[in-house]
Design an enzyme around this catalytic site. Structure first.
Site, mmCIF file in Angstrom:
data_model
loop_
_atom_site.group_PDB
_atom_site.id
_atom_site.type_symbol
_atom_site.label_atom_id
_atom_site.label_comp_id
_atom_site.label_asym_id
_atom_site.label_seq_id
_atom_site.Cartn_x
_atom_site.Cartn_y
_atom_site.Cartn_z
ATOM 1 N N HIS A 22 -23.435 -16.798 -1.085
ATOM 2 C CA HIS A 22 -23.773 -16.576 0.306
ATOM 3 C C HIS A 22 -23.008 -17.738 1.304
ATOM 4 O O HIS A 22 -22.651 -18.643 0.719
ATOM 5 C CB HIS A 22 -25.317 -17.206 0.514
ATOM 6 C CG HIS A 22 -25.510 -17.362 1.865
ATOM 7 N ND1 HIS A 22 -26.070 -18.631 2.412
ATOM 8 C CD2 HIS A 22 -25.890 -16.430 2.824
ATOM 9 C CE1 HIS A 22 -26.181 -18.586 3.762
ATOM 10 N NE2 HIS A 22 -26.277 -17.318 3.902
ATOM 11 N N ASP A 69 -23.676 -12.028 6.385
ATOM 12 C CA ASP A 69 -24.391 -13.179 6.688
ATOM 13 C C ASP A 69 -25.376 -13.007 7.989
ATOM 14 O O ASP A 69 -24.957 -12.606 8.951
ATOM 15 C CB ASP A 69 -23.652 -14.533 6.814
ATOM 16 C CG ASP A 69 -24.295 -15.713 6.717
ATOM 17 O OD1 ASP A 69 -25.476 -15.824 7.030
ATOM 18 O OD2 ASP A 69 -23.790 -16.656 6.342
ATOM 19 N N TYR A 118 -5.084 -17.012 10.528
ATOM 20 C CA TYR A 118 -4.340 -17.273 9.177
ATOM 21 C C TYR A 118 -5.061 -18.278 8.626
ATOM 22 O O TYR A 118 -5.046 -18.409 7.526
ATOM 23 C CB TYR A 118 -2.631 -17.304 9.419
ATOM 24 C CG TYR A 118 -1.952 -16.077 9.869
ATOM 25 C CD1 TYR A 118 -2.514 -14.813 9.703
ATOM 26 C CD2 TYR A 118 -0.922 -16.259 10.389
ATOM 27 C CE1 TYR A 118 -1.772 -13.842 9.787
ATOM 28 C CE2 TYR A 118 -0.177 -15.132 10.655
ATOM 29 C CZ TYR A 118 -0.623 -14.017 10.631
ATOM 30 O OH TYR A 118 0.247 -12.482 10.818
#
Length: 151
Positions: A22, A69, A118
């Site tokens: 998670h 989530d 990035y």
């Protein structure tokens, strides 16, 4: 092959999804993303390819096994258009439709400037590169809690 698992999901993809916990992040990107370079810095440490899939197809398959989530404001992040932070490209709407359908609700998608994206990608658990030609096909999916029955 196993029943109930999309045939586009290789054993390696399923393995990575099983290893993730998670709150871990998964990057799904196009062929132009510097995926091999960045993947070396992720938790998994190497690039995973989903050849023959575009980004929405890969995401749709992954999201059959991995919930997003629900404890964060935006469980999906995308790269901003360079020079036009409010700019839109077709992949943004296509991906929005995929995540909304997978979750059965509107899912907020945040945006990051290219180099911030990035940097965030380097902190991800793993990177999956698709055959999508882009542009701006770069998304980070935050894994949610998988509801399971007690043993």
């Amino acid at each position: 092959m196993l029943r109930g698992i999309d045939q586009r999901l290789s054993a390696e993809v399923v393995h990575v999804l099983m290893l993730m916990g998670h709150g871990d992040d998964l990057v799904i990107c196009d062929v132009n993303h510097p995926a091999a370079t960045i993947a070396a810095e992720t938790t998994y440490g190497r690039l995973i390819d989903m050849a023959g899939c575009d980004i929405p197809t890969a995401a749709r398959a992954i999201l059959t096994l991995m919930p997003l989530d629900t404890f964060v404001p935006a469980p999906v992040t995308r790269m901003q258009v360079v020079g036009n932070p409010d700019g839109q490209v077709p992949i943004f709407a296509r991906m929005q439709a995929v995540v909304d359908q997978a979750e059965g609700r509107p899912v907020p998608i945040a945006a990051l400037e290219r180099f911030e994206f990035y940097a965030a990608a380097k902190q991800a658990f793993a990177i999956i590169r698709t055959s999508d030609s882009g542009p701006y096909g770069c998304f980070i999916l935050k894994k949610g809690v998988v509801e399971l029955p007690e043993l």
